[in-house]
Design an enzyme around this catalytic site. Structure first.
Site, PDB file in Angstrom:
ATOM      1  N   GLU A   1       5.498  16.024  -0.816  1.00 45.02           N
ATOM      2  CA  GLU A   1       6.456  15.977  -1.926  1.00 45.02           C
ATOM      3  C   GLU A   1       6.300  14.691  -2.741  1.00 45.02           C
ATOM      4  OE1 GLU A   1      10.504  15.613  -0.634  1.00 45.02           O
ATOM      5  OE2 GLU A   1      11.334  16.433  -2.500  1.00 45.02           O
TER       6      GLU A   1
ATOM      7  N   LYS B   1      12.195  22.520  -6.989  1.00 41.99           N
ATOM      8  CA  LYS B   1      12.997  22.341  -5.771  1.00 41.99           C
ATOM      9  C   LYS B   1      14.362  22.983  -5.960  1.00 41.99           C
ATOM     10  CE  LYS B   1      14.348  18.422  -2.762  1.00 41.99           C
ATOM     11  NZ  LYS B   1      13.924  17.032  -2.432  1.00 41.99           N
TER      12      LYS B   1
ATOM     13  N   CYS C   1      10.912  20.529   0.301  1.00 41.67           N
ATOM     14  CA  CYS C   1      11.718  19.642   1.154  1.00 41.67           C
ATOM     15  C   CYS C   1      13.057  20.216   1.636  1.00 41.67           C
ATOM     16  CB  CYS C   1      11.914  18.293   0.470  1.00 41.67           C
ATOM     17  SG  CYS C   1      12.421  16.999   1.650  1.00 41.67           S
TER      18      CYS C   1
END
Lengths: 383, 383
Positions: free
Chosen positions: A118, A195, A232
């Site tokens: 990430e 994300k 994540c």
């Protein structure tokens, strides 16, 4: 770093005798993966470049009508390469250089799809709550220097590249996003995946920098299979994995940045549970090392202000739909994990366990719709 | 059984030296639980009754406005007590007797809520596909002999009892269900919760006997906290855990019956992931031992007909919302696991990680509704 355990699996294998380690392994990690022979040129490159290199095979049964669909994925975990006080451009170029070396090694291992950690072009500075210089690391997903860099690599090595960056979106008011750019092996930008879930925990409220993604649960049809990127914190949300899977993902990558005290006991559980629950492969990638920042910051934990927020424990690994998994990469070193998958295992496992057939999604669609109403009343039985 | 490993945790603790075992434990199992002191009378009862007895504590932080909400749960795993060829009534009474002994021991340990394994009054005979005598084990949830037996225990020991049985539902055409009866510490039947997801895998198509449950995701408000029961195969369905949690469950019990080759590497993952993802405690209970049936049966796996379908590996354990877990009970012996929980940990963990705040359920309600349509088109990006 001297106090850090290098690898959980090394400890297990180093101490537990031969007759028991097989059973321990089966219970902890499922069917033992095969060992992938890696070429000398890659082994030497890893040794020279001081990164760990490991290779495994996750097999499927032979079918009559489909050939094995063999794909090699590469997971790269790395430290930042310079002090966080260096000029932004130098920090970025140093990381480009590091990744170029590791991707070259991946190509000699026959990797078809590689995924970086990430926000790989920068330190994970969102703990600082400072805007400058960190927002300067943001780039266009379509034509920033990092995307151009990745396109070159993709073409050169005929490799799909997943490049998670801090994105600057000039077309929508110049806002920032936490975004994975997916680059085809042809070098074309296939698309991007933002994300979906943004943490407000520990050192972070990342929504100081970017908000919840608006790209939904896109799946990318590549030359090497259907892939998706769950960035994540989306790892903690089973519905997020589920929707990527329902859109057809055979491999879901989870580029991450997470530290020991907070999450390490969750790390082996969540991506692996997602592989099991959704009959797909999952690839969990974490950065490694400790990053120091010039200005101190606090963490809302009653402790003194400090300059780093803990040790990124690496431990990147791949999980298979049948519940088996590879060992993790090191907890302390840069590393490249090469895993050969047979994508046929997804449908084979689905046909065996039938979770999507027994999932009763209509019932859950109704219940979930009720849950989202402000006047939702939990179904509680009282005496 | 001589070939079976007795306990994974015993092997780890037996071989890995002191300085490393702490880190290994933290990575594998999270924060180490405290050891619960158990009274001599219970220890002696376990020794005399030849069952394992273990006790742990899962703590929470001290708050200013709420007192600790301490609950002791008891998980019981056991073998069947007679040959499967004995008369039905004798098989049932032998199990009643065994459970009475173990519940008495639980009461001396201060257990407030006890849960037995799935279909605890019978062998797990659904692999045979025979109807008689197995359907004769079915009872009314409201006033069968097993419910009456449990009501007596509940009153005697001031204990909530979760009793998963094969249910005969005379009010709806005499059909069968796989049902957990929840009995209040007052002795009243608080209600029942039916198995929501029915396996068609390996030795089983359990829908030969009973269909998907129709009791939704009820949560039971007991004197000792809000509890729910997710029976066996529902463990593989993240949405199932989720809905119990959204209805307010602080502890979700998962009474199960599952064997080694099929599921053992999934066992430590799924219930623990559910505790993490939903900020609640989960209690995974599996039966133990190998059950032999007189008539042979096949398993759709190309192997010869046989009389048992494998080893139930026990390994019952409790997971906490913070990702920590207790060691498991034995893989080979009957056992009682007593765990003291502070329910305040649920809200504390929720306030820390915020998964329900960051869950974006409206988005998923819409997406899930789309998925259930026959004309749903996956969101796939092509070059």
């Amino acid at each position: 770093m001297s106090g850090e355990l290098e690898s959980l699996e090394q400890v297990l294998q180093g101490h537990i005798p031969g007759q028991e380690i097989k059973e321990v392994w089966r219970i902890l990690y499922g069917k033992e993966p095969g060992i992938l022979d890696l070429p000398d040129v890659a082994v030497n490159a890893a040794s020279q470049g001081q990164f760990e290199l490991k290779g495994f095979i996750l097999e499927a049964a032979t079918e009559q009508l489909r050939r094995p669909r063999i794909v090699r994925v590469g997971l790269i975990q790395n430290k930042i390469q310079t002090a966080t006080t260096e000029p932004v451009v130098e920090q970025i170029y140093a990381l480009h250089k590091r990744i170029a070396t590791m991707v070259e090694a991946a190509s000699t291992c026959g990797v078809n799809i590689v995924c970086f950690q990430e926000a790989w072009t920068m330190p994970f500075a969102f703990c600082t709550r400072e805007k400058l210089p960190w927002t300067e690391f943001a780039e266009s997903a379509e034509n920033g220097i990092t995307t151009k860099f990745c396109q070159e690599l993709a073409r050169k090595y005929n490799m799909v590249i997943i490049s998670p960056i801090l994105e600057r979106d000039e077309s929508h008011g110049d806002v920032l996003w936490n975004t994975a750019v997916v680059i085809s092996n042809t070098g074309a930008v296939l698309g991007k995946s933002r994300k979906n879930h943004i943490p407000r925990i520990g050192d972070f409220n990342e929504s100081s920098y970017y908000m919840e993604g608006n790209t939904g649960h896109k799946v990318f049809q590549t030359a090497f299979g259907k892939i998706a990127v769950n960035i994540c914190y989306g790892r903690h949300h089973p519905l997020n994995w589920f929707m990527y899977s329902m859109n057809g993902a055979e491999i879901i990558f989870n580029p991450s940045a997470t530290v020991g005290e907070l999450s390490e006991s969750l790390w082996p559980i969540e991506a692996r549970n997602a592989a099991i629950a959704n009959h797909c492969f999952t690839c969990a990638i974490n950065r490694v090392g400790t990053e120091h920042f010039e200005n101190e910051f606090t963490s809302g934990d009653g402790k003194k202000a400090h300059h780093d927020f803990g040790h990124f424990y690496g431990s990147s690994y791949v999980s298979a739909p049948d519940g088996s998994r590879t060992p993790g990469l090191s907890r302390v070193n840069d590393g490249l994990l090469v895993v050969e998958l047979d994508l046929n295992l997804c449908r084979q496992t689905s046909d065996k366990w039938n979770f999507k057939m027994t999932g009763r999604y209509e019932m859950y669609a109704e219940e979930l719709a009720r849950v989202t109403k402000a006047d939702f009343q939990p179904d509680i039985v009282r005496e």
